[in-house]
Motif scaffolding. Structure first.
Motif, PDB file in Angstrom:
ATOM      1  N   ALA A  26       0.814  -1.214   0.000  1.00 21.53           N
ATOM      2  CA  ALA A  26       0.000   0.000   0.000  1.00 21.53           C
ATOM      3  C   ALA A  26       0.840   1.253   0.000  1.00 21.53           C
ATOM      4  O   ALA A  26       0.329   2.354  -0.156  1.00 21.53           O
ATOM      5  N   GLN A  27       2.168   1.120   0.156  1.00 22.92           N
ATOM      6  CA  GLN A  27       3.036   2.286   0.265  1.00 22.92           C
ATOM      7  C   GLN A  27       3.474   2.732  -1.127  1.00 22.92           C
ATOM      8  O   GLN A  27       4.516   2.330  -1.628  1.00 22.92           O
ATOM      9  N   THR A  28       2.648   3.532  -1.774  1.00 18.52           N
ATOM     10  CA  THR A  28       2.965   3.963  -3.138  1.00 18.52           C
ATOM     11  C   THR A  28       3.112   5.464  -3.244  1.00 18.52           C
ATOM     12  O   THR A  28       3.461   5.969  -4.294  1.00 18.52           O
ATOM     13  N   THR A  29       2.815   6.204  -2.189  1.00 22.21           N
ATOM     14  CA  THR A  29       2.910   7.668  -2.298  1.00 22.21           C
ATOM     15  C   THR A  29       3.936   8.206  -1.315  1.00 22.21           C
ATOM     16  O   THR A  29       5.095   8.322  -1.628  1.00 22.21           O
ATOM     17  N   GLY A  30       3.503   8.563  -0.118  1.00 21.69           N
ATOM     18  CA  GLY A  30       4.409   9.175   0.838  1.00 21.69           C
ATOM     19  C   GLY A  30       5.133   8.175   1.698  1.00 21.69           C
ATOM     20  O   GLY A  30       4.837   6.982   1.690  1.00 21.69           O
ATOM     21  N   PRO A  31       6.141   8.644   2.456  1.00 22.31           N
ATOM     22  CA  PRO A  31       6.902   7.757   3.321  1.00 22.31           C
ATOM     23  C   PRO A  31       6.039   7.209   4.441  1.00 22.31           C
ATOM     24  O   PRO A  31       5.090   7.835   4.884  1.00 22.31           O
ATOM     25  N   HIS A  32       6.393   6.046   4.909  1.00 18.91           N
ATOM     26  CA  HIS A  32       5.644   5.361   5.952  1.00 18.91           C
ATOM     27  C   HIS A  32       6.612   4.914   7.033  1.00 18.91           C
ATOM     28  O   HIS A  32       7.730   4.495   6.756  1.00 18.91           O
ATOM     29  N   VAL A  33       6.185   4.997   8.283  1.00 15.41           N
ATOM     30  CA  VAL A  33       7.004   4.590   9.419  1.00 15.41           C
ATOM     31  C   VAL A  33       6.353   3.396  10.076  1.00 15.41           C
ATOM     32  O   VAL A  33       5.212   3.476  10.517  1.00 15.41           O
ATOM     33  N   SER A  34       7.066   2.280  10.122  1.00 12.25           N
ATOM     34  CA  SER A  34       6.574   1.134  10.862  1.00 12.25           C
ATOM     35  C   SER A  34       6.879   1.337  12.335  1.00 12.25           C
ATOM     36  O   SER A  34       7.933   1.864  12.693  1.00 12.25           O
ATOM     37  N   PRO A  35       5.980   0.927  13.238  1.00 10.52           N
ATOM     38  CA  PRO A  35       6.224   1.121  14.655  1.00 10.52           C
ATOM     39  C   PRO A  35       7.430   0.332  15.128  1.00 10.52           C
ATOM     40  O   PRO A  35       7.914  -0.561  14.441  1.00 10.52           O
ATOM     41  N   GLU A  36       7.896   0.680  16.327  1.00  9.14           N
ATOM     42  CA  GLU A  36       9.050  -0.001  16.898  1.00  9.14           C
ATOM     43  C   GLU A  36       8.774  -1.495  16.995  1.00  9.14           C
ATOM     44  O   GLU A  36       7.679  -1.925  17.348  1.00  9.14           O
ATOM     45  N   HIS A  37       9.780  -2.297  16.647  1.00 12.49           N
ATOM     46  CA  HIS A  37       9.584  -3.738  16.685  1.00 12.49           C
ATOM     47  C   HIS A  37      10.897  -4.408  17.056  1.00 12.49           C
ATOM     48  O   HIS A  37      11.975  -3.905  16.797  1.00 12.49           O
ATOM     49  N   GLU A  38      10.775  -5.570  17.675  1.00 10.73           N
ATOM     50  CA  GLU A  38      11.952  -6.321  18.084  1.00 10.73           C
ATOM     51  C   GLU A  38      12.238  -7.483  17.143  1.00 10.73           C
ATOM     52  O   GLU A  38      13.337  -7.997  17.113  1.00 10.73           O
ATOM     53  N   PHE A  39      11.234  -7.927  16.406  1.00  7.92           N
ATOM     54  CA  PHE A  39      11.400  -9.048  15.496  1.00  7.92           C
ATOM     55  C   PHE A  39      10.990  -8.620  14.092  1.00  7.92           C
ATOM     56  O   PHE A  39      10.139  -7.756  13.924  1.00  7.92           O
ATOM     57  N   GLU A  40      11.595  -9.244  13.095  1.00  6.45           N
ATOM     58  CA  GLU A  40      11.273  -8.913  11.726  1.00  6.45           C
ATOM     59  C   GLU A  40      11.104 -10.186  10.922  1.00  6.45           C
ATOM     60  O   GLU A  40      11.826 -11.166  11.124  1.00  6.45           O
ATOM     61  N   ALA A  41      10.153 -10.130  10.027  1.00  8.60           N
ATOM     62  CA  ALA A  41       9.852 -11.317   9.235  1.00  8.60           C
ATOM     63  C   ALA A  41      10.937 -11.613   8.208  1.00  8.60           C
ATOM     64  O   ALA A  41      11.164 -12.761   7.843  1.00  8.60           O
ATOM     65  N   ALA A  42      11.617 -10.580   7.724  1.00 12.18           N
ATOM     66  CA  ALA A  42      12.722 -10.723   6.783  1.00 12.18           C
ATOM     67  C   ALA A  42      13.832  -9.782   7.208  1.00 12.18           C
ATOM     68  O   ALA A  42      13.576  -8.757   7.840  1.00 12.18           O
ATOM     69  N   HIS A  43      15.065 -10.130   6.863  1.00 10.89           N
ATOM     70  CA  HIS A  43      16.203  -9.328   7.293  1.00 10.89           C
ATOM     71  C   HIS A  43      16.067  -7.896   6.792  1.00 10.89           C
ATOM     72  O   HIS A  43      15.961  -7.645   5.590  1.00 10.89           O
ATOM     73  N   GLY A  44      16.036  -6.931   7.736  1.00 10.57           N
ATOM     74  CA  GLY A  44      15.944  -5.531   7.381  1.00 10.57           C
ATOM     75  C   GLY A  44      14.561  -5.057   7.010  1.00 10.57           C
ATOM     76  O   GLY A  44      14.387  -3.886   6.680  1.00 10.57           O
ATOM     77  N   LEU A  45      13.575  -5.935   7.078  1.00 12.46           N
ATOM     78  CA  LEU A  45      12.213  -5.590   6.659  1.00 12.46           C
ATOM     79  C   LEU A  45      11.214  -6.004   7.736  1.00 12.46           C
ATOM     80  O   LEU A  45      11.375  -7.068   8.351  1.00 12.46           O
ATOM     81  N   PRO A  46      10.188  -5.184   7.979  1.00 10.38           N
ATOM     82  CA  PRO A  46       9.200  -5.543   8.999  1.00 10.38           C
ATOM     83  C   PRO A  46       8.340  -6.723   8.593  1.00 10.38           C
ATOM     84  O   PRO A  46       7.727  -7.369   9.441  1.00 10.38           O
ATOM     85  N   GLU A  47       8.250  -7.007   7.301  1.00 16.62           N
ATOM     86  CA  GLU A  47       7.492  -8.148   6.792  1.00 16.62           C
ATOM     87  C   GLU A  47       8.034  -8.516   5.433  1.00 16.62           C
ATOM     88  O   GLU A  47       8.715  -7.710   4.780  1.00 16.62           O
ATOM     89  N   PRO A  48       7.773  -9.745   4.975  1.00 14.38           N
ATOM     90  CA  PRO A  48       8.309 -10.165   3.667  1.00 14.38           C
ATOM     91  C   PRO A  48       7.833  -9.255   2.539  1.00 14.38           C
ATOM     92  O   PRO A  48       6.775  -8.641   2.619  1.00 14.38           O
ATOM     93  N   LEU A  49       8.644  -9.180   1.492  1.00 10.92           N
ATOM     94  CA  LEU A  49       8.264  -8.375   0.329  1.00 10.92           C
ATOM     95  C   LEU A  49       6.992  -8.939  -0.299  1.00 10.92           C
ATOM     96  O   LEU A  49       6.835 -10.155  -0.413  1.00 10.92           O
ATOM     97  N   PRO A  50       6.096  -8.068  -0.706  1.00 10.25           N
ATOM     98  CA  PRO A  50       4.887  -8.548  -1.369  1.00 10.25           C
ATOM     99  C   PRO A  50       5.204  -9.124  -2.744  1.00 10.25           C
ATOM    100  O   PRO A  50       6.277  -8.888  -3.306  1.00 10.25           O
ATOM    101  N   ALA A  51       4.277  -9.885  -3.266  1.00 12.03           N
ATOM    102  CA  ALA A  51       4.461 -10.496  -4.586  1.00 12.03           C
ATOM    103  C   ALA A  51       4.664  -9.413  -5.635  1.00 12.03           C
ATOM    104  O   ALA A  51       3.972  -8.399  -5.651  1.00 12.03           O
TER     105      ALA A  51
END
Length: 252
Positions: free
Chosen positions: A12-37
């Motif tokens: 959904a991030q196609t326009t302005g910058p987005h900030v993911s909240p603070e997190h201790e675990f990540e689904a992929a290295h350097g990313l809050p969740e895996p890359l979408p298809a």
């Protein structure tokens, strides 16, 4: 005050910058969740520790500063009639304090380099930063108006990014991943990245593809110290506000 935002899917991030909240675990290295298809990973890396400590944390300047303080203290002791033993004791005391301070700065630089991951995909730039708790900044390529390239030694360099429109990220939330002296209008910066010229080329191509410009129009003007990689202005878009500025400019 902690920076928080409502998380949205990366797709959904196609326009302005987005900030993911603070997190201790990540689904992929350097990313809050895996890359979408359909989204492709182009590059991923972290700052170079040596250059980060030197340029962002000013370790060399601090070393010179504490060395000057130690020398000044020795001169002061001798000027006041102290013995060489007194001067040596004073020098050791100041040197010990300086060593502790420099060690703390080096540890901070090491932690920063170790916990930072910059990611470039064909749709966005992702900055995962934070020592204690990580915060992820998603910067869609469509939201970027410009980027700079400044090379240091061994191909290591900085790539500051200019966010278009009214979107802003606070300077204190970015530091040390912010362009120096740009406080009123902070610019996120991929700092002290290895092979920065290669990364700048990937960024230029990805931005051109997203904006719909022709890759054949990409201009490259390398220099010995601070090369420019320039991109043309794409044709005027049919959508309001669709006219973009140059992507890569000279970093001053």
């Amino acid at each position: 005050m902690k920076l928080r935002a409502v998380a949205k899917p990366p797709s959904a991030q196609t326009t302005g910058p987005h900030v993911s909240p603070e997190h201790e675990f990540e689904a992929a290295h350097g990313l809050p969740e895996p890359l979408p298809a359909g989204e492709k990973l182009l590059w991923q890396g972290s700052p170079d520790l040596r250059e980060l400590a030197r340029r962002a944390f000013h370790l060399r300047s601090l070393t010179i500063y504490f060395g000057a303080l130690t020398a000044a203290r020795v001169v002061a002791v001798l000027w006041q009639g102290g013995s060489t033993t007194d001067a040596a004791v004073a020098a050791l005391w100041f040197a010990a304090m300086g060593a502790v301070a420099l060690a703390l700065v080096l540890v901070l630089a090491w932690l920063t380099a170790r916990t930072t991951v910059y990611t470039l995909t064909d749709k966005r730039v992702v900055m995962r930063i934070g020592i204690v708790l990580s915060v992820t900044f998603n910067l869609p390529l469509r939201s970027l108006d410009a980027a700079g390239l400044k090379l240091h030694r061994d191909g290591i360099g900085d790539i500051p990014l200019t966010i278009g429109g009214s979107d802003r990220i606070a300077w204190f939330h970015l530091w040390p991943h912010a362009r120096p002296w740009q406080v009123a209008k902070p610019q996120p910066m991929l700092r002290c990245v290895p092979d920065a010229q290669h990364l700048a080329g990937l960024l230029a191509q990805a931005w051109t593809a997203v904006r719909g410009a022709s890759l054949a129009e990409v201009e490259a003007q390398p220099q010995a110290t601070a090369p420019d990689v320039r991109m043309p202005r794409p044709a005027r878009s049919a959508t309001p506000g669709g006219l973009a500025t140059d992507l890569l400019k000279a970093s001053r």
